[in-house]
Design a protein around this motif. Structure first.
Motif, PDB file in Angstrom:
ATOM      1  N   MET A   1       0.907  -1.099   0.143  1.00  0.00           N
ATOM      2  CA  MET A   1       0.106   0.121   0.069  1.00  0.00           C
ATOM      3  C   MET A   1       0.893   1.335  -0.044  1.00  0.00           C
ATOM      4  SD  MET A   1      -3.222   1.143   1.972  1.00  0.00           S
ATOM      5  CE  MET A   1      -4.089  -0.567   1.683  1.00  0.00           C
ATOM      6  N   LEU A   2       0.435   2.216  -0.683  1.00  0.00           N
ATOM      7  CA  LEU A   2       1.655   3.431  -1.041  1.00  0.00           C
ATOM      8  C   LEU A   2       0.239   4.677  -0.380  1.00  0.00           C
ATOM      9  CD1 LEU A   2       2.465   2.748  -4.635  1.00  0.00           C
ATOM     10  CD2 LEU A   2       3.816   2.527  -2.483  1.00  0.00           C
ATOM     11  N   HIS A   3       0.829   5.912  -0.369  1.00  0.00           N
ATOM     12  CA  HIS A   3       0.170   6.989   0.068  1.00  0.00           C
ATOM     13  C   HIS A   3       0.551   8.016  -0.825  1.00  0.00           C
ATOM     14  CE1 HIS A   3       3.278   8.380   2.437  1.00  0.00           C
ATOM     15  NE2 HIS A   3       2.927   9.430   2.396  1.00  0.00           N
ATOM     16  N   THR A   4      -0.329   8.865  -1.310  1.00  0.00           N
ATOM     17  CA  THR A   4      -0.127  10.023  -2.124  1.00  0.00           C
ATOM     18  C   THR A   4       0.757  11.144  -1.393  1.00  0.00           C
ATOM     19  OG1 THR A   4      -2.450  11.023  -2.015  1.00  0.00           O
ATOM     20  CG2 THR A   4      -2.042   9.698  -3.723  1.00  0.00           C
ATOM     21  N   LEU A   5       1.617  11.606  -2.263  1.00  0.00           N
ATOM     22  CA  LEU A   5       2.525  12.485  -1.402  1.00  0.00           C
ATOM     23  C   LEU A   5       2.180  14.105  -1.890  1.00  0.00           C
ATOM     24  CD1 LEU A   5       5.937  10.623  -2.170  1.00  0.00           C
ATOM     25  CD2 LEU A   5       4.642  10.649  -0.169  1.00  0.00           C
ATOM     26  N   ARG A   6       1.393  14.127  -3.002  1.00  0.00           N
ATOM     27  CA  ARG A   6       0.745  15.218  -3.463  1.00  0.00           C
ATOM     28  C   ARG A   6      -0.600  15.072  -4.273  1.00  0.00           C
ATOM     29  NH1 ARG A   6       1.187  15.496  -9.033  1.00  0.00           N
ATOM     30  NH2 ARG A   6       3.123  14.581  -9.926  1.00  0.00           N
ATOM     31  N   GLU A   7      -1.408  15.893  -4.548  1.00  0.00           N
ATOM     32  CA  GLU A   7      -2.460  15.701  -5.077  1.00  0.00           C
ATOM     33  C   GLU A   7      -2.241  15.136  -6.498  1.00  0.00           C
ATOM     34  OE1 GLU A   7      -6.555  18.513  -5.430  1.00  0.00           O
ATOM     35  OE2 GLU A   7      -4.800  19.027  -7.035  1.00  0.00           O
ATOM     36  N   CYS A   8      -2.926  14.144  -7.221  1.00  0.00           N
ATOM     37  CA  CYS A   8      -2.242  13.176  -8.216  1.00  0.00           C
ATOM     38  C   CYS A   8      -3.456  13.250  -9.285  1.00  0.00           C
ATOM     39  CB  CYS A   8      -1.738  12.132  -7.733  1.00  0.00           C
ATOM     40  SG  CYS A   8      -1.462  10.700  -9.040  1.00  0.00           S
ATOM     41  N   PRO A   9      -3.275  13.546 -10.473  1.00  0.00           N
ATOM     42  CA  PRO A   9      -4.236  13.512 -11.489  1.00  0.00           C
ATOM     43  C   PRO A   9      -4.318  11.871 -11.890  1.00  0.00           C
ATOM     44  CG  PRO A   9      -2.312  14.521 -12.393  1.00  0.00           C
ATOM     45  CD  PRO A   9      -2.245  14.400 -11.042  1.00  0.00           C
ATOM     46  N   ALA A  10      -5.404  11.242 -12.281  1.00  0.00           N
ATOM     47  CA  ALA A  10      -5.608   9.886 -12.498  1.00  0.00           C
ATOM     48  C   ALA A  10      -6.948   9.751 -13.552  1.00  0.00           C
ATOM     49  CB  ALA A  10      -5.621   9.150 -11.210  1.00  0.00           C
ATOM     50  N   ARG A  11      -6.855   8.502 -14.249  1.00  0.00           N
ATOM     51  CA  ARG A  11      -8.013   8.288 -14.994  1.00  0.00           C
ATOM     52  C   ARG A  11      -8.660   7.000 -14.552  1.00  0.00           C
ATOM     53  NH1 ARG A  11      -3.679   9.947 -17.141  1.00  0.00           N
ATOM     54  NH2 ARG A  11      -3.283   8.192 -18.391  1.00  0.00           N
ATOM     55  N   ARG A  12      -9.882   6.932 -14.737  1.00  0.00           N
ATOM     56  CA  ARG A  12     -10.466   5.414 -14.250  1.00  0.00           C
ATOM     57  C   ARG A  12     -10.323   4.514 -15.286  1.00  0.00           C
ATOM     58  NH1 ARG A  12     -13.439   7.122  -9.979  1.00  0.00           N
ATOM     59  NH2 ARG A  12     -14.640   8.984 -10.186  1.00  0.00           N
ATOM     60  N   VAL A  13     -10.346   3.188 -14.916  1.00  0.00           N
ATOM     61  CA  VAL A  13     -10.041   2.497 -16.081  1.00  0.00           C
ATOM     62  C   VAL A  13     -11.361   1.677 -15.882  1.00  0.00           C
ATOM     63  CG1 VAL A  13      -8.955   0.052 -16.289  1.00  0.00           C
ATOM     64  CG2 VAL A  13      -7.588   1.981 -15.284  1.00  0.00           C
ATOM     65  N   PRO A  14     -12.075   1.070 -16.862  1.00  0.00           N
ATOM     66  CA  PRO A  14     -11.406   1.448 -18.212  1.00  0.00           C
ATOM     67  C   PRO A  14     -12.037   2.557 -18.987  1.00  0.00           C
ATOM     68  CG  PRO A  14     -13.253   0.014 -18.281  1.00  0.00           C
ATOM     69  CD  PRO A  14     -13.215   0.361 -16.976  1.00  0.00           C
ATOM     70  N   ALA A  15     -12.846   3.556 -18.155  1.00  0.00           N
ATOM     71  CA  ALA A  15     -13.564   4.534 -18.943  1.00  0.00           C
ATOM     72  C   ALA A  15     -13.011   5.612 -19.498  1.00  0.00           C
ATOM     73  CB  ALA A  15     -14.606   5.045 -17.927  1.00  0.00           C
ATOM     74  N   GLY A  16     -11.708   5.791 -18.856  1.00  0.00           N
ATOM     75  CA  GLY A  16     -10.698   6.825 -18.901  1.00  0.00           C
ATOM     76  C   GLY A  16     -11.124   8.341 -18.511  1.00  0.00           C
ATOM     77  N   ASP A  17     -12.103   8.230 -17.697  1.00  0.00           N
ATOM     78  CA  ASP A  17     -12.807   9.557 -16.974  1.00  0.00           C
ATOM     79  C   ASP A  17     -11.571  10.139 -16.032  1.00  0.00           C
ATOM     80  OD1 ASP A  17     -15.111   9.240 -18.164  1.00  0.00           O
ATOM     81  OD2 ASP A  17     -15.938   8.133 -16.419  1.00  0.00           O
ATOM     82  N   LYS A  18     -11.268  11.512 -16.182  1.00  0.00           N
ATOM     83  CA  LYS A  18     -10.316  12.166 -15.174  1.00  0.00           C
ATOM     84  C   LYS A  18     -10.935  12.146 -13.812  1.00  0.00           C
ATOM     85  CE  LYS A  18      -8.595  14.744 -19.135  1.00  0.00           C
ATOM     86  NZ  LYS A  18      -8.613  16.060 -19.772  1.00  0.00           N
ATOM     87  N   GLY A  24      -2.214  12.518   0.584  1.00  0.00           N
ATOM     88  CA  GLY A  24      -2.299  11.848   1.991  1.00  0.00           C
ATOM     89  C   GLY A  24      -3.258  10.738   1.848  1.00  0.00           C
ATOM     90  N   GLU A  25      -3.672  10.136   0.623  1.00  0.00           N
ATOM     91  CA  GLU A  25      -4.752   9.140   0.511  1.00  0.00           C
ATOM     92  C   GLU A  25      -3.899   7.890   0.210  1.00  0.00           C
ATOM     93  OE1 GLU A  25      -8.307   9.226   0.264  1.00  0.00           O
ATOM     94  OE2 GLU A  25      -7.826  11.124   1.369  1.00  0.00           O
ATOM     95  N   PHE A  26      -4.252   6.784   0.760  1.00  0.00           N
ATOM     96  CA  PHE A  26      -3.789   5.363   0.544  1.00  0.00           C
ATOM     97  C   PHE A  26      -4.158   5.009  -0.766  1.00  0.00           C
ATOM     98  CE2 PHE A  26      -3.096   5.917   5.097  1.00  0.00           C
ATOM     99  CZ  PHE A  26      -1.974   5.544   5.117  1.00  0.00           C
ATOM    100  N   VAL A  27      -3.328   4.328  -1.454  1.00  0.00           N
ATOM    101  CA  VAL A  27      -3.826   3.641  -2.686  1.00  0.00           C
ATOM    102  C   VAL A  27      -2.940   2.225  -2.941  1.00  0.00           C
ATOM    103  CG1 VAL A  27      -4.144   5.902  -3.928  1.00  0.00           C
ATOM    104  CG2 VAL A  27      -1.769   4.629  -4.209  1.00  0.00           C
ATOM    105  N   ALA A  53       4.262   9.970 -11.395  1.00  0.00           N
ATOM    106  CA  ALA A  53       4.691   8.907 -10.615  1.00  0.00           C
ATOM    107  C   ALA A  53       5.155   9.489  -9.206  1.00  0.00           C
ATOM    108  CB  ALA A  53       5.763   7.908 -11.154  1.00  0.00           C
ATOM    109  N   ASP A  54       5.933  10.629  -9.327  1.00  0.00           N
ATOM    110  CA  ASP A  54       6.305  10.788  -8.023  1.00  0.00           C
ATOM    111  C   ASP A  54       5.378  11.305  -7.008  1.00  0.00           C
ATOM    112  OD1 ASP A  54       5.642  13.058  -9.746  1.00  0.00           O
ATOM    113  OD2 ASP A  54       6.091  14.532  -7.889  1.00  0.00           O
ATOM    114  N   ALA A  55       4.281  11.370  -7.276  1.00  0.00           N
ATOM    115  CA  ALA A  55       2.985  11.436  -6.486  1.00  0.00           C
ATOM    116  C   ALA A  55       2.676  10.170  -5.574  1.00  0.00           C
ATOM    117  CB  ALA A  55       1.616  11.885  -7.084  1.00  0.00           C
TER     118      ALA A  55
END
Length: 173
Positions: A1-18, A24-27, A53-55
């Motif tokens: 488990m990792l946590h975000t070090l900064r706000e991080c843009p991502a896209r939903r799989v498989p829809a691609g929605d931003k 500070g969130e765990f992923v 990736a630094d996020a």
């Protein structure tokens, strides 16, 4: 488990929605392939671009473009960006796979239009791949907008792959 070090843009799989993962969130890291990361956050599968990736505490992929002294979009830089994008299921560049058919630059509107295809018309990761292209090409100097057109004519075939990609995929004997 990792946590975000900064706000991080991502896209939903498989829809691609931003979406945006707050700091500070765990992923949970599910996969690292082709320079991108697939994580689970709050029950959603998300794709984080390798340039972000630094996020999540990983080494970020750097897109480096030669300095330009004008306000033009340079097509070679667009192709350089496209060459850093890998098919989500086959760790081979979309350029080497022959998925990119055409790049058009609208200099007046600072827009890049890209005609591309998928390895299969029903590919469930198509929206994510389109989103990857939009995200990376938008990082090219002077690009203000990116439009990706999915086309299926001509249909993709393995003969469109570069010889290097065919060797890498084990299709060239």
């Amino acid at each position: 488990m990792l946590h975000t070090l900064r706000e991080c843009p991502a896209r939903r799989v498989p829809a691609g929605d931003k979406t945006m993962i707050p700091a500070g969130e765990f992923v949970t890291l599910n996969q690292a392939l082709g320079g991108n990361y697939t994580v689970t956050w709050r029950g959603n599968m998300l794709r984080i671009d390798g340039t972000d990736a630094d996020a999540i505490g990983m080494k970020p992929e750097k897109l480096v473009f030669s300095p330009v002294s004008d306000e033009d979009i340079h097509e070679d830089q667009v192709w350089d960006a496209l060459n850093t994008i890998f098919d989500p299921e086959i760790p081979i560049s979309i350029v080497s796979l022959g998925l990119v058919y055409k790049v058009d630059i609208d200099a007046e509107n600072k827009m890049v239009s890209i005609d591309m295809t998928l390895t299969a018309p029903g590919c469930g990761m198509g929206p994510v791949l389109v989103s990857d292209v939009e995200y990376r090409v938008a990082k090219v100097p002077n690009v203000k907008a990116v439009k990706v057109n999915l086309v299926f004519d001509p249909p993709w075939s393995k003969s469109m792959m570069s010889e290097e990609a065919q060797l890498e995929a084990g299709l060239f004997f």
